[in-house]
Each structure stands twice: as C-alpha cells, then as structure tokens.
Design a protein around this motif. Structure first.
Motif, PDB file in Angstrom:
ATOM      1  N   VAL A  97       0.862  -1.182   0.000  1.00  0.00           N
ATOM      2  CA  VAL A  97       0.000   0.000   0.000  1.00  0.00           C
ATOM      3  C   VAL A  97       0.896   1.230   0.000  1.00  0.00           C
ATOM      4  O   VAL A  97       1.965   1.240   0.626  1.00  0.00           O
ATOM      5  CB  VAL A  97      -0.951   0.003   1.212  1.00  0.00           C
ATOM      6  CG1 VAL A  97      -0.183  -0.005   2.528  1.00  0.00           C
ATOM      7  CG2 VAL A  97      -1.917   1.175   1.159  1.00  0.00           C
TER       8      VAL A  97
ATOM      9  N   TRP B 108       6.245   3.278   0.064  1.00  0.00           N
ATOM     10  CA  TRP B 108       5.344   2.131   0.104  1.00  0.00           C
ATOM     11  C   TRP B 108       5.507   1.364   1.408  1.00  0.00           C
ATOM     12  O   TRP B 108       6.607   1.283   1.959  1.00  0.00           O
ATOM     13  CB  TRP B 108       5.635   1.172  -1.052  1.00  0.00           C
ATOM     14  CG  TRP B 108       5.339   1.720  -2.409  1.00  0.00           C
ATOM     15  CD1 TRP B 108       6.186   2.462  -3.198  1.00  0.00           C
ATOM     16  CD2 TRP B 108       4.121   1.587  -3.143  1.00  0.00           C
ATOM     17  NE1 TRP B 108       5.558   2.798  -4.375  1.00  0.00           N
ATOM     18  CE2 TRP B 108       4.297   2.270  -4.372  1.00  0.00           C
ATOM     19  CE3 TRP B 108       2.906   0.948  -2.892  1.00  0.00           C
ATOM     20  CZ2 TRP B 108       3.309   2.320  -5.337  1.00  0.00           C
ATOM     21  CZ3 TRP B 108       1.912   1.002  -3.845  1.00  0.00           C
ATOM     22  CH2 TRP B 108       2.119   1.684  -5.065  1.00  0.00           C
TER      23      TRP B 108
ATOM     24  N   MET C 229      -5.597  -5.387   0.897  1.00  0.00           N
ATOM     25  CA  MET C 229      -5.575  -4.014   1.390  1.00  0.00           C
ATOM     26  C   MET C 229      -6.603  -3.226   0.602  1.00  0.00           C
ATOM     27  O   MET C 229      -6.687  -3.351  -0.620  1.00  0.00           O
ATOM     28  CB  MET C 229      -4.184  -3.403   1.213  1.00  0.00           C
ATOM     29  CG  MET C 229      -4.072  -1.959   1.662  1.00  0.00           C
ATOM     30  SD  MET C 229      -4.297  -1.700   3.439  1.00  0.00           S
ATOM     31  CE  MET C 229      -2.750  -2.364   4.063  1.00  0.00           C
TER      32      MET C 229
ATOM     33  N   GLY D   9      -6.322   2.310   1.235  1.00  0.00           N
ATOM     34  CA  GLY D   9      -5.227   2.057   2.156  1.00  0.00           C
ATOM     35  C   GLY D   9      -5.598   2.113   3.622  1.00  0.00           C
ATOM     36  O   GLY D   9      -4.710   2.097   4.475  1.00  0.00           O
TER      37      GLY D   9
ATOM     38  N   TYR E 213      -6.762  -3.324   6.302  1.00  0.00           N
ATOM     39  CA  TYR E 213      -5.993  -4.519   5.950  1.00  0.00           C
ATOM     40  C   TYR E 213      -6.763  -5.738   6.432  1.00  0.00           C
ATOM     41  O   TYR E 213      -7.215  -5.788   7.577  1.00  0.00           O
ATOM     42  CB  TYR E 213      -4.609  -4.488   6.593  1.00  0.00           C
ATOM     43  CG  TYR E 213      -3.841  -5.780   6.464  1.00  0.00           C
ATOM     44  CD1 TYR E 213      -3.344  -6.197   5.241  1.00  0.00           C
ATOM     45  CD2 TYR E 213      -3.600  -6.588   7.581  1.00  0.00           C
ATOM     46  CE1 TYR E 213      -2.640  -7.384   5.114  1.00  0.00           C
ATOM     47  CE2 TYR E 213      -2.888  -7.776   7.465  1.00  0.00           C
ATOM     48  CZ  TYR E 213      -2.415  -8.169   6.237  1.00  0.00           C
ATOM     49  OH  TYR E 213      -1.723  -9.342   6.115  1.00  0.00           O
TER      50      TYR E 213
ATOM     51  N   ARG F 136      -1.585   4.751   7.050  1.00  0.00           N
ATOM     52  CA  ARG F 136      -0.596   4.804   5.966  1.00  0.00           C
ATOM     53  C   ARG F 136       0.567   5.743   6.267  1.00  0.00           C
ATOM     54  O   ARG F 136       1.580   5.699   5.557  1.00  0.00           O
ATOM     55  CB  ARG F 136      -1.259   5.236   4.658  1.00  0.00           C
ATOM     56  CG  ARG F 136      -2.256   4.241   4.105  1.00  0.00           C
ATOM     57  CD  ARG F 136      -2.656   4.558   2.679  1.00  0.00           C
ATOM     58  NE  ARG F 136      -3.203   5.898   2.554  1.00  0.00           N
ATOM     59  CZ  ARG F 136      -2.785   6.800   1.663  1.00  0.00           C
ATOM     60  NH1 ARG F 136      -1.798   6.515   0.838  1.00  0.00           N
ATOM     61  NH2 ARG F 136      -3.343   7.986   1.602  1.00  0.00           N
TER      62      ARG F 136
ATOM     63  N   SER G  89     -13.761   0.513  -1.313  1.00  0.00           N
ATOM     64  CA  SER G  89     -13.029   0.222  -0.074  1.00  0.00           C
ATOM     65  C   SER G  89     -13.951  -0.157   1.085  1.00  0.00           C
ATOM     66  O   SER G  89     -13.486  -0.347   2.203  1.00  0.00           O
ATOM     67  CB  SER G  89     -12.141   1.399   0.360  1.00  0.00           C
ATOM     68  OG  SER G  89     -11.114   1.635  -0.568  1.00  0.00           O
TER      69      SER G  89
END
Length: 207
Positions: free
Chosen positions: A79, A87, A132, A136, A139, A155, A184
């Motif tokens: 992510v 990342w 994910m 982001g 999880y 994040r 999401s």
C-alpha cells in the motif's frame, strides 16, 4: 540443501522505486522444501533497472532476503505511504499471531517491523490471499480455515488498529481469497462454494 520454487497466485508484485526513475522492486515469496514439508520462505526483493541492458532492463540486485527463517509467510500486500511517494509492504507468519511490515523509500527497504496480533484462532491456519483496501485504510488477513482479521491501517505510521475478528460461520466455508471493491467498503470473500460480500461499514459485519 534448499530446494526452492515459487507458489502460484499473487505472491509477488513490483513497485516503482521511490524517487528513482525507471527502477522497480520485485517482492517475491519462494517455496522451500524442508524435512517437515513445504514452507513459503524466503521472502525476497529483487531490484530491476529498466535503463540497463540497452533499455531492455537488467537485474542489479537479486534475491535479497527480507525474511528467511523456515516459516510459512503469509501472502504479501503493498500500500502506498501517506506521503504519496513511499510504500508499505505487509506479510506475516501463517498460524502465528505475527505481522511484519516493511517500508520502501528512496534509501531502500527497511524492516521488518513486527506487530503481535492480540487474537489468534486455535489450530493451524490456511494460507489464503490477504487484501488491502484501495484507499489504504483497511488490511484484511485471511485464515482460510477459520476466519478474517480486519484491521484499520495508518498509511503514515504503518501501524495497525481496531482489530475485528470474524470467524467463518460455516466450518466448511474454506476461504481462498479476499478482494476489495473499488469503494473500499465492500469485501468479497471467495471459497470453494461461495462468494460472500461483506459491508465493512456495518455495525455488525457478520450479520
């Protein structure tokens, strides 16, 4: 001696090197045959420079071990960092309440940073496909035999929070993979008989 191969499925992916044009990190999980059977280890990265070999691309670092103990490591996911450049890479140990996070930035790969999960299903786990969310923020770690671990993810700090544990109601469900919808919010969980859609914004996800 080590007998290495590579598993099928999404156990590898490439990420652009932060701040460096035309370079890519390939993260890949191997399969090793040891005396007790097959384990998904080591977890590697390989650095590829697309300017090399007259523009055809060249490997400049190969099979750099990030995790190399004889464990079964879980399906890795990546992510983008909250800074929009770097990342996060997440994996863990199958059948143990351990997550590992790595940071990829312009200096290279850092970690592992270890997180101990506060809950563990009893017995052996099945290595399924983790996910994910596209934004982001969430999880999902899937134990194909027993259920889901659903975490909030930060994040910016790379930390996990607000664990929700969702056991499979049907003991024969056998979850193979989790995939997020583009919103999401909705999570698809596939098994050998079903595809189940979960609303992660619901007050009672299991319902």
């Amino acid at each position: 001696s080590q007998n290495l191969s590579y598993p099928n499925g999404p156990f590898c992916f490439a990420l652009p090197a932060p701040g460096v044009a035309n370079q890519y990190y390939l993260f890949h999980l191997a399969t090793m045959l040891i005396s007790s059977g097959l384990v998904s280890s080591p977890f590697y990265y390989t650095l590829i420079d697309m300017n090399g070999n007259n523009g055809l691309g060249a490997v400049t670092k190969k099979n750099q071990a990030l995790l190399s103990d004889e464990y079964r490591y879980s399906c890795p996911v990546a992510v983008k960092h909250g800074n929009g450049r770097d990342w996060w890479i997440i994996t863990g140990i199958v059948s143990e309440p351990v997550l590992y996070t790595f940071l990829l930035d312009p200096e290279g790969v850092h970690g592992p940073y270890e997180t101990i999960m506060p809950y563990e299903f009893p017995g052996e786990a099945y290595q399924s496909i983790n996910a994910m969310s596209p934004d982001g923020s969430t999880y999902v770690h899937c134990d194909g035999l027993q259920g889901l671990y659903i975490y909030d993810f930060d994040r910016c700090s790379g930390t996990f929070g607000d664990l929700r544990v969702l056991p499979f109601a049907d003991p024969d469900f056998f979850g193979f993979a989790t995939v997020f919808a583009p919103d999401s919010r909705h999570l698809y969980v596939s098994s050998w008989r079903y595809v189940t859609v979960l609303d992660l914004h619901a007050a009672d996800i299991a319902a």
